[in-house]
Design a protein around this motif. Structure first.
Motif: not given
Length: 193
Positions: A28-41, A145-152
């Motif tokens: 639905f969304w396509g390629p994402r970045n930052n696979p570590a986002a969820e661990d950081n959140i 905003v801790p950017l590494d706790a987000t992804h797009t």
């Protein structure tokens, strides 16, 4: 990215924005970045709860036909990492990008709690996180905003223009900090503040 020490207010609110199962649907969304986002959140949620600081869970209820974030779709549910850390959190439901246009009213709740500092994490970096951060900055909150706790996700625009998820995240960092809306930081900086 920050050059000055970060001070976390005792009642600093962690806003966990749209960390919902529907964002796992790559078709639905396509390629994402930052696979570590969820661990950081998860790490930030754990730290906030251990410190007794408020946590706000924001959930998008899309009104777009066929959306994986629609209220009647399984993708509307919070991801497990959020669901298992949800006890005691305020839940705000919105249908637009900004968490300040949701139910219950976020600004009213923050005012009632005497909260002036917000830490924003979640999905998508350049959409709901950035929009909420811009509004929060305009409303006078101290926004981190801790950017590494987000992804797009990669995104196509007009006339064949397109940016990768990483390029969009970089643009968000520049927009937010360069524009004076928020201070862009990292999960590690917040955990050691």
């Amino acid at each position: 990215m920050t050059t000055t020490a970060i001070e976390i207010a005792p009642n600093s609110a962690l806003l966990v924005i749209d960390v919902q199962k529907g964002f796992d649907e790559e078709s639905f969304w396509g390629p994402r970045n930052n696979p570590a986002a969820e661990d950081n959140i998860a790490a930030l949620m754990d730290a906030w709860q251990a410190a007794g600081r408020p946590v706000v869970l924001v959930r998008h209820a899309s009104v777009q036909p066929g959306s994986v974030l629609a209220a009647d779709h399984p993708g509307h549910a919070f991801k497990d990492l959020v669901e298992k850390r949800s006890e005691g959190a305020l839940v705000v439901t919105k249908t637009v990008n900004s968490a300040f246009y949701g139910t219950p009213d976020l600004a009213d709740w923050l005012t009632a709690q005497g909260i002036g500092q917000l830490v924003l994490v979640g999905i998508q970096t350049n959409m709901c996180v950035e929009t909420t951060a811009r509004m929060a900055g305009n409303l006078g909150y101290d926004v981190l905003v801790p950017l590494d706790a987000t992804h797009t996700f990669d995104l196509a625009g007009p006339a064949g223009l397109a940016l990768t998820a990483d390029e969009l995240a970089t643009a968000t960092a520049v927009n937010l900090q360069g524009g004076g809306f928020a201070r862009v930081t990292t999960t590690a900086d917040l955990l050691t503040a």
